[in-house]
Design a protein around this motif. Structure first.
Motif, PDB file in Angstrom:
ATOM      1  N   UNK A  37       0.872  -1.180   0.000  1.00 21.91           N
ATOM      2  CA  UNK A  37       0.000   0.000   0.000  1.00 21.91           C
ATOM      3  C   UNK A  37       0.905   1.225   0.000  1.00 21.91           C
ATOM      4  N   UNK A  38       0.302   2.378  -0.095  1.00 24.10           N
ATOM      5  CA  UNK A  38       1.081   3.616  -0.097  1.00 24.10           C
ATOM      6  C   UNK A  38       1.719   3.868   1.268  1.00 24.10           C
ATOM      7  N   UNK A  39       1.199   3.228   2.307  1.00 21.60           N
ATOM      8  CA  UNK A  39       1.719   3.460   3.655  1.00 21.60           C
ATOM      9  C   UNK A  39       2.587   2.332   4.197  1.00 21.60           C
ATOM     10  N   UNK A  40       2.615   1.180   3.521  1.00 19.55           N
ATOM     11  CA  UNK A  40       3.411   0.076   4.046  1.00 19.55           C
ATOM     12  C   UNK A  40       3.273  -1.186   3.233  1.00 19.55           C
ATOM     13  N   UNK A  41       3.780  -2.283   3.802  1.00 14.88           N
ATOM     14  CA  UNK A  41       3.760  -3.552   3.087  1.00 14.88           C
ATOM     15  C   UNK A  41       3.894  -4.714   4.075  1.00 14.88           C
ATOM     16  N   UNK A  42       3.690  -5.928   3.556  1.00 16.35           N
ATOM     17  CA  UNK A  42       3.960  -7.134   4.334  1.00 16.35           C
ATOM     18  C   UNK A  42       5.059  -7.887   3.608  1.00 16.35           C
ATOM     19  N   UNK A  43       6.069  -8.323   4.376  1.00 15.44           N
ATOM     20  CA  UNK A  43       7.232  -8.999   3.816  1.00 15.44           C
ATOM     21  C   UNK A  43       7.287 -10.426   4.338  1.00 15.44           C
ATOM     22  N   UNK A  44       7.269 -11.383   3.412  1.00 14.84           N
ATOM     23  CA  UNK A  44       7.467 -12.777   3.802  1.00 14.84           C
ATOM     24  C   UNK A  44       8.956 -13.004   4.008  1.00 14.84           C
ATOM     25  N   UNK A  45       9.315 -13.462   5.193  1.00 17.64           N
ATOM     26  CA  UNK A  45      10.697 -13.779   5.527  1.00 17.64           C
ATOM     27  C   UNK A  45      10.698 -14.590   6.812  1.00 17.64           C
ATOM     28  N   UNK A  46      11.515 -15.634   6.887  1.00 12.15           N
ATOM     29  CA  UNK A  46      11.560 -16.406   8.123  1.00 12.15           C
ATOM     30  C   UNK A  46      12.426 -15.754   9.201  1.00 12.15           C
ATOM     31  N   UNK A  76       4.670  -8.670  13.846  1.00  9.14           N
ATOM     32  CA  UNK A  76       5.435  -9.806  13.347  1.00  9.14           C
ATOM     33  C   UNK A  76       4.566 -11.056  13.423  1.00  9.14           C
ATOM     34  N   UNK A  77       4.593 -11.874  12.366  1.00  9.85           N
ATOM     35  CA  UNK A  77       3.980 -13.197  12.383  1.00  9.85           C
ATOM     36  C   UNK A  77       5.153 -14.178  12.403  1.00  9.85           C
ATOM     37  N   UNK A  78       5.373 -14.815  13.541  1.00 14.79           N
ATOM     38  CA  UNK A  78       6.544 -15.655  13.746  1.00 14.79           C
ATOM     39  C   UNK A  78       6.711 -16.692  12.639  1.00 14.79           C
ATOM     40  N   UNK A  79       7.932 -16.830  12.145  1.00 18.37           N
ATOM     41  CA  UNK A  79       8.312 -17.759  11.074  1.00 18.37           C
ATOM     42  C   UNK A  79       7.584 -17.507   9.758  1.00 18.37           C
ATOM     43  N   UNK A  80       6.979 -16.332   9.606  1.00 18.91           N
ATOM     44  CA  UNK A  80       6.285 -16.017   8.359  1.00 18.91           C
ATOM     45  C   UNK A  80       6.721 -14.680   7.776  1.00 18.91           C
TER      46      UNK A  80
END
Length: 107
Positions: A37-46, A76-80
């Motif tokens: 989005x214009x304000x942020x994002x979600x990053x997949x990373x372990x 944070x979504x742990x391990x995701x």
């Protein structure tokens, strides 16, 4: 009123599959931006970050080149992965994100 807000939020986010590197206080890792989005994002990373941690994010753009942004970890979504809220964005960076979002909507 909340329905309008929910609908607007839905319109403001796009699904993505953009390779990225993020750098926290102690580490640097790869990940994939899957929501933007214009304000942020979600990053997949372990790899682990902490809420409120400041992170530098380098996103590889589909047309080549990259975009470097700063943000604060929201949750944070742990391990995701983690959600990042962009901070200190200038008008040029905002326009790049808007154009990127438009490109992702049409793909």
């Amino acid at each position: 009123m909340s329905t309008t807000t929910d609908e607007r939020r839905g319109d403001d986010r796009v699904r993505a599959n953009l390779q990225a590197r993020w750098e926290g206080v102690l580490e640097s890792h790869g990940g994939t931006v899957v929501d933007l989005s214009i304000t942020g994002c979600f990053i997949l990373t372990p790899d682990a970050v902490q809420p409120k941690e400041l992170v530098r994010l380098d996103i590889q753009l589909p047309a080549g080149g990259g975009l470097m942004l700063w943000g604060e970890v929201v949750y944070v979504v742990e391990d995701m992965g983690f959600a990042l809220r962009f901070t200190g964005m200038d008008e040029g960076e905002r326009k790049v994100i808007e154009a990127l979002m438009e490109t992702l909507r049409t793909d």
